[in-house]
Design an enzyme around this catalytic site. Structure first.
Site, mmCIF file in Angstrom:
data_model
loop_
_atom_site.group_PDB
_atom_site.id
_atom_site.type_symbol
_atom_site.label_atom_id
_atom_site.label_comp_id
_atom_site.label_asym_id
_atom_site.label_seq_id
_atom_site.Cartn_x
_atom_site.Cartn_y
_atom_site.Cartn_z
ATOM 1 N N TYR A 57 1.073 -1.119 0.407
ATOM 2 C CA TYR A 57 -0.034 0.070 -0.301
ATOM 3 C C TYR A 57 0.782 1.104 -0.059
ATOM 4 O O TYR A 57 1.793 1.209 0.945
ATOM 5 C CB TYR A 57 -0.883 -0.605 1.007
ATOM 6 C CG TYR A 57 -1.470 1.061 1.511
ATOM 7 C CD1 TYR A 57 -3.046 1.204 0.740
ATOM 8 C CD2 TYR A 57 -2.123 2.721 1.827
ATOM 9 C CE1 TYR A 57 -3.676 2.377 0.671
ATOM 10 C CE2 TYR A 57 -2.530 3.629 2.156
ATOM 11 C CZ TYR A 57 -3.551 3.227 1.565
ATOM 12 O OH TYR A 57 -3.847 4.638 1.008
ATOM 13 N N ASP A 91 -10.628 11.682 3.511
ATOM 14 C CA ASP A 91 -9.614 12.737 2.579
ATOM 15 C C ASP A 91 -10.446 13.340 1.119
ATOM 16 O O ASP A 91 -9.096 14.714 0.585
ATOM 17 C CB ASP A 91 -8.589 11.441 1.940
ATOM 18 C CG ASP A 91 -9.290 10.450 1.379
ATOM 19 O OD1 ASP A 91 -10.529 9.891 1.003
ATOM 20 O OD2 ASP A 91 -8.469 9.094 0.697
ATOM 21 N N TRP A 106 -15.859 10.601 -0.887
ATOM 22 C CA TRP A 106 -16.969 11.877 0.179
ATOM 23 C C TRP A 106 -17.421 13.302 -0.728
ATOM 24 O O TRP A 106 -16.931 14.264 0.103
ATOM 25 C CB TRP A 106 -15.214 11.610 1.438
ATOM 26 C CG TRP A 106 -15.136 10.934 1.722
ATOM 27 C CD1 TRP A 106 -13.744 10.271 2.350
ATOM 28 C CD2 TRP A 106 -16.128 10.222 3.151
ATOM 29 N NE1 TRP A 106 -13.936 9.153 2.766
ATOM 30 C CE2 TRP A 106 -15.857 9.447 3.505
ATOM 31 C CE3 TRP A 106 -17.268 10.487 3.360
ATOM 32 C CZ2 TRP A 106 -15.889 8.121 4.268
ATOM 33 C CZ3 TRP A 106 -17.544 10.042 4.635
ATOM 34 C CH2 TRP A 106 -17.096 8.695 5.198
ATOM 35 N N GLU A 155 -18.508 -0.158 -0.372
ATOM 36 C CA GLU A 155 -17.099 0.874 0.604
ATOM 37 C C GLU A 155 -17.945 2.485 0.833
ATOM 38 O O GLU A 155 -18.278 3.054 1.071
ATOM 39 C CB GLU A 155 -16.221 1.725 -0.345
ATOM 40 C CG GLU A 155 -15.390 2.032 0.440
ATOM 41 C CD GLU A 155 -13.937 2.727 -0.267
ATOM 42 O OE1 GLU A 155 -13.521 2.229 -1.164
ATOM 43 O OE2 GLU A 155 -12.755 2.949 0.185
HETATM 44 C C1 9YW Z 1 -6.866 6.371 2.462
HETATM 45 C C2 9YW Z 1 -9.343 2.548 4.955
HETATM 46 C C3 9YW Z 1 -9.680 4.440 4.636
HETATM 47 C C4 9YW Z 1 -11.451 5.187 5.265
HETATM 48 C C5 9YW Z 1 -11.462 6.321 5.431
HETATM 49 C C6 9YW Z 1 -11.343 6.439 3.497
HETATM 50 C C7 9YW Z 1 -10.311 6.218 2.668
HETATM 51 C C8 9YW Z 1 -8.156 6.219 2.097
HETATM 52 O O1 9YW Z 1 -9.869 4.938 3.450
HETATM 53 O O2 9YW Z 1 -8.904 6.371 2.613
HETATM 54 O O3 9YW Z 1 -5.910 6.107 1.535
HETATM 55 O O4 9YW Z 1 -6.516 6.312 4.030
HETATM 56 O O5 9YW Z 1 -11.642 7.788 3.403
HETATM 57 O O6 9YW Z 1 -12.226 6.669 5.717
HETATM 58 O O7 9YW Z 1 -10.720 4.960 6.836
HETATM 59 O O8 9YW Z 1 -10.801 2.153 4.643
#
Ligand code: 9YW
Length: 430
Positions: A89, A180, A360, A403
């Site tokens: 990741y 985000d 979002w 999601e």
């Molecule tokens: C990121 C994991 C996360 C969530 C967030 C969502 C997204 C992207 O995925 O963030 O790369 O962190 O916006 O709420 O915690 O599911």
């Protein structure tokens, strides 16, 4: 639009458990294995909230597992990495470099940012649902273990994140909001001077508008290169926003800590006082035109876009009734629920930056629906709470544990077999 055949409660429940089983890795549950293969902070906490009534032991393990990533400062990181999959990741441990930081836990690679502080709320819920059962002693023991860690998290926010000096915690990165790509962060991101391309080769930009993902990485690297330094955040960091959802959750967690403190032999009063202070600061600093908006501390102004985050302060049982009435009016209007077939859109529909398909920026989410349902129930808005619960079940029945969802036709968006969608469904079905 892809619709599934009708599914009854028993089948939905079985599917939810099988998603949670598949996404389980030891004591943690990852959000969605392919997409997000590590433990995310508020994702895990939603899993714990969803399982509090169904499997309190697993809910407790989930919280303890997340807190193995807690830093010496009290900060609870937004990602706890699984070392075996570390670089699967981006940005992974080699970007965050927590391993070399004196305050980071040893042997547990994490990010250097946090997410909305919901852990006390989840711990309270686990405890609340088990205190009248045979497992009460186990629940009390869990609270005794968790309380010092949650108190440290609370102290961290008070000591290191009140960047505006008015009693609220500031997020220093859009990732910290949990939302985000919200349009609320567009202006502060666009104002970043000197942000450069930081995307690794092959990384797609579909997930984020414009070059925002590059800016996310650039911002994270600046903070990392300061040594995750508190003084740097106060003096030089170019992104600092007081978010109503983050602070509404913090306030709710202060109430939870006040109730949990006696179980752990601690004094509840500081948490009750903190809740009062945060409520006063929210009303003074973020209330405008009948709603809560985020405050951009760098630009010195409120951000004029209403998002689902603006309803976060309703999680406070002490929010004055007239403010709650105004918020419910906005929530039920055509700006949010009134014009959405499948509530609650993550951004108000009339905003120029609303986008029904993009994370979002418009879609409806199970986690925020669940939070708003809880908030509505806290304020005696039982009909609203019932409608939010029913609409959320309609979404997952129709489209599965996605999601997020298109707010007009309910079709699924983003990842599949998403953990918090499954866990919170179990709670809604209980
Ligand atoms: C990121 C994991 C996360 C969530 C967030 C969502 C997204 C992207 O995925 O963030 O790369 O962190 O916006 O709420 O915690 O599911």
């Amino acid at each position: 639009m892809e619709a599934r055949p009708a599914i009854d409660d028993a089948a939905l429940e079985r599917e939810a458990w099988s998603v949670l089983e598949a996404n389980r890795t030891g004591t943690a549950t990852v959000p969605a294995p392919g997409l997000y293969p590590h433990q995310w902070n508020w994702d895990s906490t939603f899993v714990a909230l969803g399982l509090a009534r169904r499997d309190p032991r697993r809910a407790g393990e989930e919280l303890l597992s997340l807190l193995t990533g807690q830093w010496g400062t009290g900060m609870v990181p937004h990602i706890v990495f699984r070392p075996a999959l570390a670089e699967s990741y981006f940005p992974g441990p080699s970007v965050w470099r927590s391993a070399g930081h004196p305050a980071a836990p040893s042997g547990v690679p994490t990010s250097g940012l946090t997410q909305p502080p919901m852990q006390a709320l989840a711990a309270w819920r686990v405890w609340r649902h088990t205190r009248d059962t045979a497992d009460r002693e186990e629940a009390d023991a869990l609270v005794r273990r968790l309380h010092p860690m949650l108190a440290a998290q609370h102290d961290y926010l008070t000591a290191c994140r009140d960047l505006g000096g008015g009693g609220l915690a500031a997020i220093v990165h859009p990732w910290e909001s949990g939302m985000d790509d919200s349009p609320a962060w567009d202006d502060p991101l666009e104002a970043l001077a000197g942000a450069r391309d930081a995307r690794p080769p092959g990384e797609s930009s579909d997930r984020h508008p414009g070059d925002h993902h590059d800016r996310y990485v650039w911002l994270a690297l600046r903070y990392r290169d300061s040594g995750y330094d508190g003084a740097y955040l106060r003096q030089d960091h170019p992104f600092a926003v007081e978010d109503p959802m983050f602070n509404g959750i913090w306030l709710a967690s202060c109430h939870a800590l006040a109730e949990l403190a006696p179980v752990a032999g601690a004094d509840p009063r500081p948490y009750g006082e903190a809740a009062e202070r945060i409520r006063a600061a929210l009303l003074e600093r973020l209330w405008s035109g009948g709603a809560f908006q985020a405050r951009d501390l760098c630009a010195g102004r409120l951000i004029p876009v209403c998002t689902v985050g603006g309803f976060g302060p309703m999680l406070d049982p002490g929010m004055p009734a007239d403010r709650v009435a105004e918020l419910v009016g906005v929530l039920e209007s055509a700006r949010f629920m009134g014009a959405a077939g499948y509530p609650v859109p993550s951004c108000e529909i009339r905003a120029s930056r609303f986008d029904r398909s993009r994370y979002w920026r418009g879609p409806s989410w199970v986690n925020t629906n669940w939070l708003l349902r809880r908030a509505a129930a806290l304020h005696g808005r039982d009909d609203l709470a019932r409608r939010l619960g029913a609409a959320t079940l309609r979404l997952v029945r129709q489209s599965g544990f996605r999601e997020c969802f298109d707010p007009f036709d309910g079709s699924g968006r983003g990842g599949r077999d998403f953990s918090w969608s499954a866990a919170l469904t179990l709670d809604l079905l209980a």
